[in-house]
Design a protein around this motif. Sequence first.
Motif, PDB file in Angstrom:
ATOM      1  N   LEU A   1     -29.018  -3.328  35.366  1.00 34.59           N
ATOM      2  CA  LEU A   1     -27.596  -3.543  35.592  1.00 34.59           C
ATOM      3  C   LEU A   1     -27.283  -5.032  35.614  1.00 34.59           C
ATOM      4  O   LEU A   1     -26.299  -5.486  35.004  1.00 34.59           O
ATOM      5  CB  LEU A   1     -27.179  -2.894  36.916  1.00 34.59           C
ATOM      6  N   TRP A   2     -28.118  -5.825  36.292  1.00 29.54           N
ATOM      7  CA  TRP A   2     -27.907  -7.274  36.316  1.00 29.54           C
ATOM      8  C   TRP A   2     -28.000  -7.856  34.902  1.00 29.54           C
ATOM      9  O   TRP A   2     -27.229  -8.761  34.543  1.00 29.54           O
ATOM     10  CB  TRP A   2     -28.946  -7.946  37.221  1.00 29.54           C
ATOM     11  N   ARG A   3     -28.935  -7.354  34.096  1.00 27.28           N
ATOM     12  CA  ARG A   3     -29.100  -7.858  32.735  1.00 27.28           C
ATOM     13  C   ARG A   3     -27.830  -7.604  31.921  1.00 27.28           C
ATOM     14  O   ARG A   3     -27.385  -8.464  31.148  1.00 27.28           O
ATOM     15  CB  ARG A   3     -30.306  -7.195  32.078  1.00 27.28           C
ATOM     16  N   MET A   4     -27.230  -6.433  32.090  1.00 29.81           N
ATOM     17  CA  MET A   4     -25.959  -6.154  31.429  1.00 29.81           C
ATOM     18  C   MET A   4     -24.891  -7.147  31.882  1.00 29.81           C
ATOM     19  O   MET A   4     -24.173  -7.732  31.065  1.00 29.81           O
ATOM     20  CB  MET A   4     -25.499  -4.729  31.738  1.00 29.81           C
ATOM     21  N   HIS A   5     -24.792  -7.336  33.187  1.00 28.52           N
ATOM     22  CA  HIS A   5     -23.757  -8.217  33.721  1.00 28.52           C
ATOM     23  C   HIS A   5     -23.966  -9.659  33.284  1.00 28.52           C
ATOM     24  O   HIS A   5     -23.003 -10.367  32.977  1.00 28.52           O
ATOM     25  CB  HIS A   5     -23.753  -8.124  35.254  1.00 28.52           C
ATOM     26  N   ASP A   6     -25.214 -10.084  33.238  1.00 29.97           N
ATOM     27  CA  ASP A   6     -25.512 -11.452  32.829  1.00 29.97           C
ATOM     28  C   ASP A   6     -25.141 -11.701  31.373  1.00 29.97           C
ATOM     29  O   ASP A   6     -24.847 -12.823  30.977  1.00 29.97           O
ATOM     30  CB  ASP A   6     -27.005 -11.741  33.051  1.00 29.97           C
ATOM     31  N   ASP A   7     -25.125 -10.630  30.581  1.00 28.23           N
ATOM     32  CA  ASP A   7     -24.787 -10.752  29.165  1.00 28.23           C
ATOM     33  C   ASP A   7     -23.303 -10.481  28.898  1.00 28.23           C
ATOM     34  O   ASP A   7     -22.884 -10.414  27.750  1.00 28.23           O
ATOM     35  CB  ASP A   7     -25.637  -9.775  28.341  1.00 28.23           C
ATOM     36  N   GLY A   8     -22.507 -10.324  29.963  1.00 27.52           N
ATOM     37  CA  GLY A   8     -21.081 -10.097  29.788  1.00 27.52           C
ATOM     38  C   GLY A   8     -20.699  -8.656  29.562  1.00 27.52           C
ATOM     39  O   GLY A   8     -19.588  -8.366  29.125  1.00 27.52           O
TER      40      GLY A   8
ATOM     41  N   VAL B   1     -35.976   4.104  33.582  1.00 28.05           N
ATOM     42  CA  VAL B   1     -34.567   4.484  33.650  1.00 28.05           C
ATOM     43  C   VAL B   1     -33.862   4.129  32.347  1.00 28.05           C
ATOM     44  O   VAL B   1     -34.189   3.125  31.699  1.00 28.05           O
ATOM     45  CB  VAL B   1     -33.846   3.812  34.839  1.00 28.05           C
ATOM     46  N   TYR B   2     -32.909   4.971  31.968  1.00 27.02           N
ATOM     47  CA  TYR B   2     -32.104   4.781  30.764  1.00 27.02           C
ATOM     48  C   TYR B   2     -30.637   4.925  31.148  1.00 27.02           C
ATOM     49  O   TYR B   2     -30.262   5.846  31.882  1.00 27.02           O
ATOM     50  CB  TYR B   2     -32.435   5.832  29.695  1.00 27.02           C
ATOM     51  N   PHE B   3     -29.786   4.028  30.634  1.00 24.22           N
ATOM     52  CA  PHE B   3     -28.352   4.086  30.897  1.00 24.22           C
ATOM     53  C   PHE B   3     -27.646   4.800  29.748  1.00 24.22           C
ATOM     54  O   PHE B   3     -27.940   4.547  28.571  1.00 24.22           O
ATOM     55  CB  PHE B   3     -27.762   2.681  31.035  1.00 24.22           C
ATOM     56  N   ILE B   4     -26.702   5.670  30.099  1.00 19.21           N
ATOM     57  CA  ILE B   4     -25.863   6.342  29.102  1.00 19.21           C
ATOM     58  C   ILE B   4     -24.417   6.292  29.577  1.00 19.21           C
ATOM     59  O   ILE B   4     -24.123   5.920  30.708  1.00 19.21           O
ATOM     60  CB  ILE B   4     -26.286   7.810  28.871  1.00 19.21           C
TER      61      ILE B   4
ATOM     62  N   VAL C   1     -31.986  -3.441  27.724  1.00 21.93           N
ATOM     63  CA  VAL C   1     -31.674  -2.358  28.657  1.00 21.93           C
ATOM     64  C   VAL C   1     -32.011  -1.036  27.986  1.00 21.93           C
ATOM     65  O   VAL C   1     -31.598  -0.781  26.845  1.00 21.93           O
ATOM     66  CB  VAL C   1     -30.183  -2.393  29.053  1.00 21.93           C
ATOM     67  N   ASN C   2     -32.755  -0.189  28.675  1.00 22.80           N
ATOM     68  CA  ASN C   2     -33.132   1.101  28.115  1.00 22.80           C
ATOM     69  C   ASN C   2     -31.896   1.972  27.890  1.00 22.80           C
ATOM     70  O   ASN C   2     -31.086   2.181  28.809  1.00 22.80           O
ATOM     71  CB  ASN C   2     -34.092   1.838  29.049  1.00 22.80           C
ATOM     72  N   ALA C   3     -31.757   2.474  26.689  1.00 26.46           N
ATOM     73  CA  ALA C   3     -30.680   3.389  26.323  1.00 26.46           C
ATOM     74  C   ALA C   3     -31.161   4.188  25.118  1.00 26.46           C
ATOM     75  O   ALA C   3     -32.033   3.720  24.364  1.00 26.46           O
ATOM     76  CB  ALA C   3     -29.400   2.627  25.980  1.00 26.46           C
ATOM     77  N   PRO C   4     -30.627   5.389  24.902  1.00 25.94           N
ATOM     78  CA  PRO C   4     -31.013   6.147  23.706  1.00 25.94           C
ATOM     79  C   PRO C   4     -30.704   5.356  22.438  1.00 25.94           C
ATOM     80  O   PRO C   4     -29.740   4.587  22.390  1.00 25.94           O
ATOM     81  CB  PRO C   4     -30.147   7.412  23.795  1.00 25.94           C
ATOM     82  N   GLU C   5     -31.508   5.548  21.414  1.00 28.48           N
ATOM     83  CA  GLU C   5     -31.275   4.840  20.155  1.00 28.48           C
ATOM     84  C   GLU C   5     -29.950   5.290  19.538  1.00 28.48           C
ATOM     85  O   GLU C   5     -29.720   6.482  19.335  1.00 28.48           O
ATOM     86  CB  GLU C   5     -32.405   5.108  19.170  1.00 28.48           C
ATOM     87  N   PRO C   6     -29.048   4.362  19.238  1.00 26.64           N
ATOM     88  CA  PRO C   6     -27.777   4.729  18.613  1.00 26.64           C
ATOM     89  C   PRO C   6     -27.971   5.091  17.143  1.00 26.64           C
ATOM     90  O   PRO C   6     -28.752   4.445  16.442  1.00 26.64           O
ATOM     91  CB  PRO C   6     -26.930   3.471  18.769  1.00 26.64           C
TER      92      PRO C   6
END
Length: 268
Positions: free
Chosen positions: A158-165, A183-186, A111-116
């Motif tokens: 979003l589905w990928r997040m949900h599928d991974d718990g 798209v990136y989630f924050i 899932v696209n997100a800024p690098e932590p």
Amino acid sequence: MEVRDLVRGTVDWAATEAVARELADRTGRDEVRVEFLDADNWLSTPCVVDEEWFVKIVSRQNAFVHAVFTTGRNLGAVTSGREGFFDHVGSPLEMAERELAATVRMREIGVNAPEPVEAFEVDGHGVLVLEYLDDFRTFDDVAADEARRLTPELFEHLWRMHDDGLAHGDLRGENVLVKGGEVYFIDATSVREDGIANARAYDLASALATLEPMLGTRTVVELALDAYSPGDLLDAREFLDFVNVRPDHDFDAERLKGEIEKVADASG
């Protein structure tokens, strides 16, 4: 001082300087340049450091407001006929650490997100450091045709997040960034593991509520069905009234509920 500024809890200059000094020490720099962002954020003070890092400074007041919001959201979930699922976070440092961990997990599953980068504490303030995505827009700021093109990717992530718990817990337009046509989630928040099923339904309801005014009721439901089942949409339907009372969502809840019911009836 406005009431919202008092409730939000501003970070004074001395605390900001302490965070800047700590960042400079951690990166081997003599000094760093801090630029505050004009964002309506109740749970932290966001800023950009050296045009390289996105930094959130979390105060004790922010942690208190988070606890109040968590209680309110859990009560809202109960009014929807479900158990509360938002997780209380005890301290500013824990808030920063939880969001860092959520960002790490999102990236691990694609899932696209800024690098932590890191999370640490300075004088009682939690500090979260992430990659700064320059030249971004929030999903609220994109035109309808671009939103239509990007929505399948949003639902897929979003589905990928949900599928991974995982669950996001605070999905709205300003927490989805658009950069380079992706798209990136924050700003993922904390949800309890035993409430993950309800949190997923709430996430989907929030996504539908965010997208419905831009795309139209039928279109957003059709696009959601590319990633989710009619049963998933029925679960999300139960949270639409709860989402509708939030001031950061403005959508036609009754039309959306009616369209979901049509889809469910057609599927048998």
